[in-house]
Design an enzyme around this catalytic site. Structure first.
Site, PDB file in Angstrom:
ATOM      1  N   SER A   1      -3.328  -7.644   2.833  1.00 27.28           N
ATOM      2  CA  SER A   1      -3.641  -7.503   4.254  1.00 27.28           C
ATOM      3  C   SER A   1      -4.168  -8.822   4.825  1.00 27.28           C
ATOM      4  O   SER A   1      -3.843  -9.188   5.951  1.00 27.28           O
ATOM      5  CB  SER A   1      -4.675  -6.403   4.472  1.00 27.28           C
ATOM      6  OG  SER A   1      -4.162  -5.170   4.044  1.00 27.28           O
TER       7      SER A   1
ATOM      8  N   HIS B   1       0.837  -1.207   0.000  1.00 28.79           N
ATOM      9  CA  HIS B   1       0.000   0.000   0.000  1.00 28.79           C
ATOM     10  C   HIS B   1       0.874   1.260   0.000  1.00 28.79           C
ATOM     11  O   HIS B   1       0.627   2.212  -0.746  1.00 28.79           O
ATOM     12  CB  HIS B   1      -0.885   0.070   1.250  1.00 28.79           C
ATOM     13  CG  HIS B   1      -1.983  -0.946   1.319  1.00 28.79           C
ATOM     14  ND1 HIS B   1      -2.202  -1.727   2.423  1.00 28.79           N
ATOM     15  CD2 HIS B   1      -2.946  -1.282   0.427  1.00 28.79           C
ATOM     16  CE1 HIS B   1      -3.263  -2.503   2.215  1.00 28.79           C
ATOM     17  NE2 HIS B   1      -3.722  -2.259   1.010  1.00 28.79           N
TER      18      HIS B   1
ATOM     19  N   ARG C   1      -2.127  -6.056  -8.380  1.00 31.35           N
ATOM     20  CA  ARG C   1      -1.069  -7.035  -8.100  1.00 31.35           C
ATOM     21  C   ARG C   1      -1.033  -8.167  -9.109  1.00 31.35           C
ATOM     22  O   ARG C   1       0.007  -8.771  -9.334  1.00 31.35           O
ATOM     23  CB  ARG C   1      -1.294  -7.666  -6.713  1.00 31.35           C
ATOM     24  CG  ARG C   1      -0.958  -6.777  -5.581  1.00 31.35           C
ATOM     25  CD  ARG C   1      -1.600  -7.275  -4.332  1.00 31.35           C
ATOM     26  NE  ARG C   1      -3.044  -7.151  -4.437  1.00 31.35           N
ATOM     27  CZ  ARG C   1      -3.885  -7.285  -3.427  1.00 31.35           C
ATOM     28  NH1 ARG C   1      -3.428  -7.597  -2.240  1.00 31.35           N
ATOM     29  NH2 ARG C   1      -5.172  -7.125  -3.596  1.00 31.35           N
TER      30      ARG C   1
ATOM     31  N   LYS D   1     -14.147  -9.450   6.909  1.00 31.50           N
ATOM     32  CA  LYS D   1     -14.039 -10.763   7.558  1.00 31.50           C
ATOM     33  C   LYS D   1     -12.874 -10.773   8.553  1.00 31.50           C
ATOM     34  O   LYS D   1     -11.767 -10.380   8.200  1.00 31.50           O
ATOM     35  CB  LYS D   1     -13.802 -11.822   6.468  1.00 31.50           C
ATOM     36  CG  LYS D   1     -14.900 -12.827   6.444  1.00 31.50           C
ATOM     37  CD  LYS D   1     -14.655 -14.081   5.605  1.00 31.50           C
ATOM     38  CE  LYS D   1     -13.535 -14.081   4.641  1.00 31.50           C
ATOM     39  NZ  LYS D   1     -13.358 -15.276   3.862  1.00 31.50           N
TER      40      LYS D   1
HETATM   41  P1  ADP Z   1      -9.960  -3.650  -0.454  1.00 33.94           P
HETATM   42  O1  ADP Z   1     -10.634  -4.493   0.593  1.00 33.94           O
HETATM   43  O2  ADP Z   1     -10.789  -2.498  -0.935  1.00 33.94           O
HETATM   44  O3  ADP Z   1      -9.332  -4.428  -1.578  1.00 33.94           O
HETATM   45  P2  ADP Z   1      -7.279  -3.304   0.555  1.00 33.94           P
HETATM   46  O4  ADP Z   1      -6.863  -2.553   1.762  1.00 33.94           O
HETATM   47  O5  ADP Z   1      -7.053  -4.784   0.578  1.00 33.94           O
HETATM   48  O6  ADP Z   1      -8.785  -2.949   0.361  1.00 33.94           O
HETATM   49  O7  ADP Z   1      -6.565  -2.717  -0.735  1.00 33.94           O
HETATM   50  C1  ADP Z   1      -6.706  -1.384  -1.122  1.00 33.94           C
HETATM   51  C2  ADP Z   1      -6.076  -1.180  -2.492  1.00 33.94           C
HETATM   52  O8  ADP Z   1      -4.678  -1.437  -2.434  1.00 33.94           O
HETATM   53  C3  ADP Z   1      -6.609  -2.124  -3.568  1.00 33.94           C
HETATM   54  O9  ADP Z   1      -6.647  -1.426  -4.799  1.00 33.94           O
HETATM   55  C4  ADP Z   1      -5.579  -3.208  -3.649  1.00 33.94           C
HETATM   56  O10 ADP Z   1      -5.559  -3.830  -4.913  1.00 33.94           O
HETATM   57  C5  ADP Z   1      -4.324  -2.387  -3.405  1.00 33.94           C
HETATM   58  N1  ADP Z   1      -3.225  -3.203  -2.883  1.00 33.94           N
HETATM   59  C6  ADP Z   1      -3.227  -3.989  -1.800  1.00 33.94           C
HETATM   60  N2  ADP Z   1      -2.032  -4.591  -1.631  1.00 33.94           N
HETATM   61  C7  ADP Z   1      -1.244  -4.162  -2.655  1.00 33.94           C
HETATM   62  C8  ADP Z   1       0.107  -4.440  -3.058  1.00 33.94           C
HETATM   63  N3  ADP Z   1       0.879  -5.298  -2.391  1.00 33.94           N
HETATM   64  N4  ADP Z   1       0.574  -3.805  -4.178  1.00 33.94           N
HETATM   65  C9  ADP Z   1      -0.218  -2.963  -4.880  1.00 33.94           C
HETATM   66  N5  ADP Z   1      -1.497  -2.676  -4.554  1.00 33.94           N
HETATM   67  C10 ADP Z   1      -2.012  -3.262  -3.456  1.00 33.94           C
END
Ligand code: ADP
Length: 162
Positions: free
Chosen positions: A131, A21, A94, A45
């Site tokens: 995450s 992120h 990703r 979840k």
């Molecule tokens: P959501 O539940 O909306 O997917 P996340 O917190 O998991 O929320 O992710 C927020 C954004 O960050 C999403 O666009 C996700 O694809 C991106 N993201 C998460 N991890 C990575 C990573 N390792 N590299 C690039 N983008 C990421």
């Protein structure tokens, strides 16, 4: 022609924020005048941290990045974007699996609210970082120091001791 002021939001659950992120944030701010990290309050979840805790950790990490701030939001991402007059949504990619899901989401957001989505490709070393995986590895006691920032690592250790 004067350049348009671009305010973007980077919405997500951020439970917790990862180095993946942060990488998207650091590269994303170069494209926009202002970037607001928008922590969704909708339940996920097996959450590990409350939205307030997630915001605190993110705030600690962005103090030195001009133009970047963090907020929580409730409900639909596009409604929040419209409410704060953001003209773009930033998302990270990703894998091809991400593309399929994000494509649908971006088309819907553009159709219902006219908000454009901008994608940033992950850096290779974070392509497997998510995450949910962090939460799983942490619960099993694995070493996460390369995948998450130190402040998040410290909080995770404290949380899992309880
Ligand atoms: P959501 O539940 O909306 O997917 P996340 O917190 O998991 O929320 O992710 C927020 C954004 O960050 C999403 O666009 C996700 O694809 C991106 N993201 C998460 N991890 C990575 C990573 N390792 N590299 C690039 N983008 C990421």
């Amino acid at each position: 022609m004067a350049k348009k002021f671009v305010r973007a939001i980077f919405p997500g659950s951020f439970d917790p924020i990862t180095n993946g992120h942060l990488d998207v944030i650091n590269r994303g701010i170069k494209l926009f005048d202002e970037l607001i990290i928008a922590v969704g309050q909708s339940p996920i979840k097996n959450p590990l941290f409350t939205p307030e805790e997630r915001v605190e950790m993110i705030a600690e990490l962005i103090t030195d990045i001009p133009g970047v701030s963090v907020e929580t939001f409730d409900g639909l991402t596009v409604e929040y974007a419209t409410q704060i007059k953001a003209n773009a949504i930033l998302r990270g990619l990703r894998s091809l699996t991400d593309v399929q899901y994000e494509f649908q989401l971006a088309m819907t957001n553009r159709a219902v609210a006219g908000v454009e989505t901008v994608f940033i490709m992950t850096s290779e070393q974070y392509s497997f970082t998510s995450s949910s995986l962090i939460r799983e590895i942490a619960s099993l006691g694995g070493d996460l120091s390369n995948l998450i920032p130190k402040n998040v690592h410290d909080r995770l250790k404290k949380r899992l001791k309880k």
